[in-house]
Design an enzyme around this catalytic site. Structure first.
Site, PDB file in Angstrom:
ATOM      1  N   HIS A  18       0.836  -1.203   0.000  1.00 51.41           N
ATOM      2  CA  HIS A  18       0.000   0.000   0.000  1.00 51.41           C
ATOM      3  C   HIS A  18       0.873   1.256   0.000  1.00 51.41           C
ATOM      4  CE1 HIS A  18      -3.109  -2.584   2.304  1.00 51.41           C
ATOM      5  NE2 HIS A  18      -3.574  -2.423   1.076  1.00 51.41           N
ATOM      6  N   LYS A  42     -16.866  -6.015   7.179  1.00 52.64           N
ATOM      7  CA  LYS A  42     -15.665  -6.850   7.063  1.00 52.64           C
ATOM      8  C   LYS A  42     -15.107  -7.261   8.432  1.00 52.64           C
ATOM      9  CE  LYS A  42     -13.642  -5.534   2.647  1.00 52.64           C
ATOM     10  NZ  LYS A  42     -12.417  -5.060   1.998  1.00 52.64           N
ATOM     11  N   ARG A  91      -2.662  -6.211  -8.042  1.00 51.18           N
ATOM     12  CA  ARG A  91      -1.523  -7.069  -7.719  1.00 51.18           C
ATOM     13  C   ARG A  91      -1.363  -8.203  -8.720  1.00 51.18           C
ATOM     14  NH1 ARG A  91      -3.497  -8.247  -1.793  1.00 51.18           N
ATOM     15  NH2 ARG A  91      -5.223  -8.661  -3.155  1.00 51.18           N
ATOM     16  N   SER A 129      -3.300  -7.543   3.157  1.00 50.29           N
ATOM     17  CA  SER A 129      -3.552  -7.337   4.583  1.00 50.29           C
ATOM     18  C   SER A 129      -4.028  -8.617   5.260  1.00 50.29           C
ATOM     19  CB  SER A 129      -4.595  -6.234   4.781  1.00 50.29           C
ATOM     20  OG  SER A 129      -4.105  -4.998   4.337  1.00 50.29           O
TER      21      SER A 129
END
Length: 164
Positions: A18, A42, A91, A129
């Protein structure tokens, strides 16, 4: 003409991947706002305030970057805050389909907001993450994947069973 961009995400926690994208975006845009989504659905490990604090510490040395929390539609936040660009990271090819769909929906909702995709350096393409939380939760060394303040906060949160 001044161009502001937002880099939205949950950032639970913010990783070196990030941070690399934030630094690169800061070189492309006059102003970058790292916008941290509340994301109550989440069930993040860190509270919104903790995620904002960590992101501020990690990006403190980048003069044209600020950090803010938000709830609601990303395009509305961008529009309300004079940010004409949404930055998204890709990514892997597997990210593309979802991100493409999201960018098209955002364009449909707010035509004036553009989405720009950035790809991380190769050494950051596998970092996420959720993987960082999983590795840390199993006692693995995450120090090469996150800033030292994030490493400390994550280790502390997982070892004590409470957040930072």
């Amino acid at each position: 003409m001044s161009v502001g961009a937002m880099y939205p995400g949950t950032f639970d926690p913010i990783t070196n991947g990030h941070t690399e994208l934030i630094r690169r975006a800061a070189g492309l845009f006059d102003r970058v706002v790292v916008t941290i989504a509340a994301s109550p659905g989440k069930t993040p490990l860190f509270s919104l305030e903790e995620r904002i604090d960590l992101a501020r510490q990690v990006t403190a040395d980048i003069s044209n970057v600020s950090v803010a929390g938000y709830d609601g539609l990303t395009v509305e936040y961008a529009s309300d805050n004079g940010l004409g660009v949404i930055i998204r990271g890709l990514r892997a090819v597997s990210d593309f389909e979802y991100e493409f769909q999201l960018a098209n929906m955002n364009r449909h909702l707010k035509e004036s907001i553009e989405t720009v995709f950035l790809t991380p350096a190769e050494q950051h393409t596998f970092i996420s993450s959720s993987l960082i939380r999983e590795i840390a939760g199993m006692g693995g060394d995450i120090s090469q994947f996150v800033h030292p303040v994030v490493c400390s906060a994550l280790t502390s949160a997982l070892n004590t069973g409470t957040k930072k």
